[in-house]
Design a protein around this motif. Structure first.
Motif, mmCIF file in Angstrom:
data_model
loop_
_atom_site.group_PDB
_atom_site.id
_atom_site.type_symbol
_atom_site.label_atom_id
_atom_site.label_comp_id
_atom_site.label_asym_id
_atom_site.label_seq_id
_atom_site.Cartn_x
_atom_site.Cartn_y
_atom_site.Cartn_z
ATOM 1 N N PHE A 135 0.752 -1.341 0.035
ATOM 2 C CA PHE A 135 0.013 -0.046 -0.040
ATOM 3 C C PHE A 135 0.818 1.375 -0.004
ATOM 4 O O PHE A 135 0.160 2.374 -0.380
ATOM 5 C CB PHE A 135 -0.823 0.035 1.111
ATOM 6 N N LYS A 136 2.266 1.198 0.401
ATOM 7 C CA LYS A 136 2.964 2.441 0.401
ATOM 8 C C LYS A 136 2.927 3.004 -0.760
ATOM 9 O O LYS A 136 3.302 4.463 -0.754
ATOM 10 C CB LYS A 136 4.329 2.002 0.813
ATOM 11 N N ASP A 137 2.720 2.638 -1.954
ATOM 12 C CA ASP A 137 2.919 3.238 -3.112
ATOM 13 C C ASP A 137 1.707 4.481 -3.415
ATOM 14 O O ASP A 137 2.017 5.434 -3.867
ATOM 15 C CB ASP A 137 2.578 2.179 -4.421
ATOM 16 N N CYS A 157 13.903 7.793 4.073
ATOM 17 C CA CYS A 157 13.118 7.450 5.084
ATOM 18 C C CYS A 157 13.597 6.377 6.015
ATOM 19 O O CYS A 157 14.662 5.782 5.722
ATOM 20 C CB CYS A 157 11.848 6.677 4.399
ATOM 21 N N ALA A 158 12.885 6.090 7.047
ATOM 22 C CA ALA A 158 13.261 4.794 7.719
ATOM 23 C C ALA A 158 12.332 3.633 7.550
ATOM 24 O O ALA A 158 11.007 4.276 7.026
ATOM 25 C CB ALA A 158 13.177 5.074 9.307
ATOM 26 N N SER A 159 12.727 2.559 7.531
ATOM 27 C CA SER A 159 11.713 1.533 6.966
ATOM 28 C C SER A 159 11.725 0.035 7.631
ATOM 29 O O SER A 159 12.980 -0.242 7.941
ATOM 30 C CB SER A 159 11.691 1.405 5.615
ATOM 31 N N THR A 160 10.724 -0.856 7.771
ATOM 32 C CA THR A 160 10.818 -1.924 8.197
ATOM 33 C C THR A 160 10.816 -2.747 6.706
ATOM 34 O O THR A 160 10.648 -3.859 6.527
ATOM 35 C CB THR A 160 9.811 -2.301 8.758
ATOM 36 N N GLY A 161 10.961 -1.904 5.580
ATOM 37 C CA GLY A 161 10.873 -2.642 4.225
ATOM 38 C C GLY A 161 10.224 -2.439 3.212
ATOM 39 O O GLY A 161 10.570 -2.344 1.928
ATOM 40 N N ASN A 162 8.888 -2.216 3.443
ATOM 41 C CA ASN A 162 8.039 -1.639 2.202
ATOM 42 C C ASN A 162 8.119 -0.404 1.885
ATOM 43 O O ASN A 162 8.127 0.098 0.966
ATOM 44 C CB ASN A 162 6.504 -2.074 2.680
ATOM 45 N N THR A 163 8.382 0.779 2.859
ATOM 46 C CA THR A 163 8.170 2.068 2.437
ATOM 47 C C THR A 163 9.678 2.110 1.521
ATOM 48 O O THR A 163 9.797 3.034 0.766
ATOM 49 C CB THR A 163 8.405 2.733 3.828
ATOM 50 N N ASN A 208 16.164 -0.740 16.385
ATOM 51 C CA ASN A 208 14.988 -1.076 15.747
ATOM 52 C C ASN A 208 14.370 0.070 14.822
ATOM 53 O O ASN A 208 15.124 1.117 14.704
ATOM 54 C CB ASN A 208 13.769 -1.458 16.893
ATOM 55 N N PHE A 209 13.338 -0.126 14.271
ATOM 56 C CA PHE A 209 12.554 0.686 13.533
ATOM 57 C C PHE A 209 12.484 2.249 14.165
ATOM 58 O O PHE A 209 12.863 3.311 13.594
ATOM 59 C CB PHE A 209 11.291 0.438 13.149
ATOM 60 N N ASP A 210 12.206 2.426 15.246
ATOM 61 C CA ASP A 210 11.962 3.849 15.881
ATOM 62 C C ASP A 210 13.466 4.342 16.056
ATOM 63 O O ASP A 210 13.421 5.737 15.756
ATOM 64 C CB ASP A 210 11.254 3.461 17.304
ATOM 65 N N ALA A 262 -1.575 -2.349 11.959
ATOM 66 C CA ALA A 262 -1.244 -1.221 12.654
ATOM 67 C C ALA A 262 0.226 -1.299 13.058
ATOM 68 O O ALA A 262 0.534 -2.269 13.940
ATOM 69 C CB ALA A 262 -2.250 -0.566 13.535
ATOM 70 N N GLY A 263 1.015 -0.445 12.581
ATOM 71 C CA GLY A 263 2.459 -0.359 13.118
ATOM 72 C C GLY A 263 2.716 1.008 13.532
ATOM 73 O O GLY A 263 2.598 1.424 14.838
ATOM 74 N N ASN A 264 3.359 1.671 12.491
ATOM 75 C CA ASN A 264 3.504 3.044 12.886
ATOM 76 C C ASN A 264 2.485 4.140 12.774
ATOM 77 O O ASN A 264 2.293 5.180 13.051
ATOM 78 C CB ASN A 264 4.595 3.744 11.831
ATOM 79 N N LEU A 265 1.273 3.516 12.642
ATOM 80 C CA LEU A 265 -0.207 4.336 12.757
ATOM 81 C C LEU A 265 -0.398 5.221 11.450
ATOM 82 O O LEU A 265 -1.433 6.040 11.608
ATOM 83 C CB LEU A 265 -0.348 4.779 13.976
ATOM 84 N N GLY A 266 0.373 5.256 10.444
ATOM 85 C CA GLY A 266 0.140 6.106 9.452
ATOM 86 C C GLY A 266 -0.935 5.997 8.423
ATOM 87 O O GLY A 266 -2.019 6.768 8.478
#
Ligand code: F0G
Length: 410
Positions: A135-137, A157-163, A208-210, A262-266
């Motif tokens: 969905f990041k696209d 960006c910071a990312s867990t991979g998809n962003t 970590n991501f944060d 829900a992760g970073n809540l964007g």
């Protein structure tokens, strides 16, 4: 709001406003995240009614269905509510919109998944069908377009991979440089390979991501790169279209629930904003309830919800669903608003529940990455608690493609 107002940045904490070509993420006055205030959608200078907005977007869907034009994108089809300043038809010449005709993802149904969740009408909005597989696209096409228009040197960006995959791809399309910060050893190999292949420079961070996000914010200032994490308000504008599109696919007859991981809540923030605006503009009459689902080992938002949002938590995140392994979500405040305004619910599911649900989704032929399965697992949990009724209409959003995260099979 008056009808001749134009799109601008608004701080929902202290009400400061900023022009849309200021490159900000945080309010200069109070430091909160800014959002984009959208006027009622207009055509030829006249504000449209809710019915007219629906008709306009439905007509555009028919007109541009198979044309090589930004308006055949499932994001830019809704341009009046996303980036009205860019709404004109001769885009193919101007190339100001950085698009890969993202969106247009299917709304699916499979009996085995619906039965597993225990509701009679569970639809699956599959965002894994986007160009880079998540969905990041939808957010990235808008954020990178704005970054380019506003003269950024590059994007970060910071990312867990998809962003990071999405950023790298859209930066490539825009001809912008890109840098991504990822948690060392904690993103799937496929997402890393994708990010590298699209041409981003990758920094692996011990943390970590944060921690990656903290470092990305600092680096964005140093490099004069635009930060395009979901803190960036343009990202949320693009991600609103997941909701627009699923409603359009349902003939604007809103479901009872929309469930999402829900992760970073964007996304939780974006979905709430989408629904708030559509309701305010008269496009929909009834608000669906949002269900945000976290992984149990990374569930600070669910913890806050249990306590009536009186306290904000940060945790050391741990889950097999690497995409949502996030302990201190950045869009906390605006996600709280989304849940409150939609009479929504937040829950968490264990890794075992995620994997069992993923197996059902995969074997139905639909398939998804582990984090995505949380949205269906959460529906099953709320159904068994009696919060969701068996006759209620539910849409679960699958956020990423089945091939995104295969590390657990090795
Ligand atoms: N699902 C997938 C597949 C994701 O990649 C993410 C976030 C989420 C759900 C959660 O969405 O952060 O808006 O609450 N991935 C980010 C990334 C953090 O860097 O790719 P959110």
């Amino acid at each position: 709001m008056s009808n001749n107002e134009s799109m601008h940045f608004l701080c929902s904490n202290c009400n400061s406003t900023y022009s849309i070509d200021t490159r900000i993420v945080h309010c200069i006055n109070c430091g909160s995240l800014v959002e984009i205030r959208q006027p009622q959608p207009q055509l030829n200078g006249r504000a449209l009614s809710g019915t007219e907005i629906r008709e306009h977007w439905d007509a555009r869907l028919r007109k541009y269905a198979s044309k090589p034009h930004p308006y055949s994108s499932g994001v830019w089809r809704f341009i009046e509510a996303i980036y009205p300043e860019l709404a004109h038809t001769n885009h193919s010449e101007s190339e100001e919109i950085v698009t890969q005709l993202e969106g247009n993802t299917p709304l699916l149904y499979h009996r085995s998944v619906s039965d597993w969740a225990g509701v009679s009408d569970l639809r699956i909005k599959h965002e894994g069908h986007n160009p880079t597989g998540s969905f990041k696209d939808r957010g990235m096409t808008v954020a990178v377009t704005a970054a380019k228009l506003n003269g950024a040197n590059g994007v970060i960006c910071a990312s867990t991979g998809n962003t990071s995959s999405s950023l790298a791809s859209y930066a490539g399309t825009a001809g912008l440089k890109s840098t991504v910060l990822i948690p060392h050893g904690n993103i799937s190999k496929g997402k890393l390979a994708q990010t590298v292949a699209y041409g981003a420079s990758v920094e692996q961070v011990d943390g970590n991501f944060d921690e990656c996000l903290r470092q990305a914010q600092k680096l964005s200032v140093k490099l004069n790169y635009q930060l395009v994490n979901s803190l960036n308000p343009f990202r949320l504008e693009g991600q609103k279209t997941i909701v627009y599109e699923l409603l359009q696919q349902l003939n604007w007859d809103a479901p009872d629930w929309i469930a999402l991981p829900a992760g970073n809540l964007g996304n939780t923030a974006a979905f709430g904003k989408a629904l708030r605006e559509l309701h305010e503009w008269g496009v929909i009459e009834r608000l669906p309830r949002l269900l945000a689902v976290q992984a149990a080992g990374a569930s600070p938002f669910a913890q806050s919800f249990e306590g009536g949002f009186t306290e904000r938590f940060a945790v050391e995140p741990e889950t097999i669903a690497t995409a949502i392994r996030i302990g201190d979500p950045a869009s906390y405040d605006r996600a709280v608003r989304s849940i409150r305004e939609t009479n929504g619910y937040v829950t968490s599911v264990s890794d075992d529940e995620i994997l069992a649900t993923k197996k059902v989704i995969d074997e139905s032929g639909i398939g998804c990455e582990p984090a995505s399965a949380a949205s269906v697992a959460g529906v099953k949990k709320l159904r068994s608690m009696g919060v969701i009724k068996s006759t209620e209409r539910v849409v679960s959003v699958l956020t990423g493609h089945i091939l995104k995260d295969l590390d657990m099979f090795q």
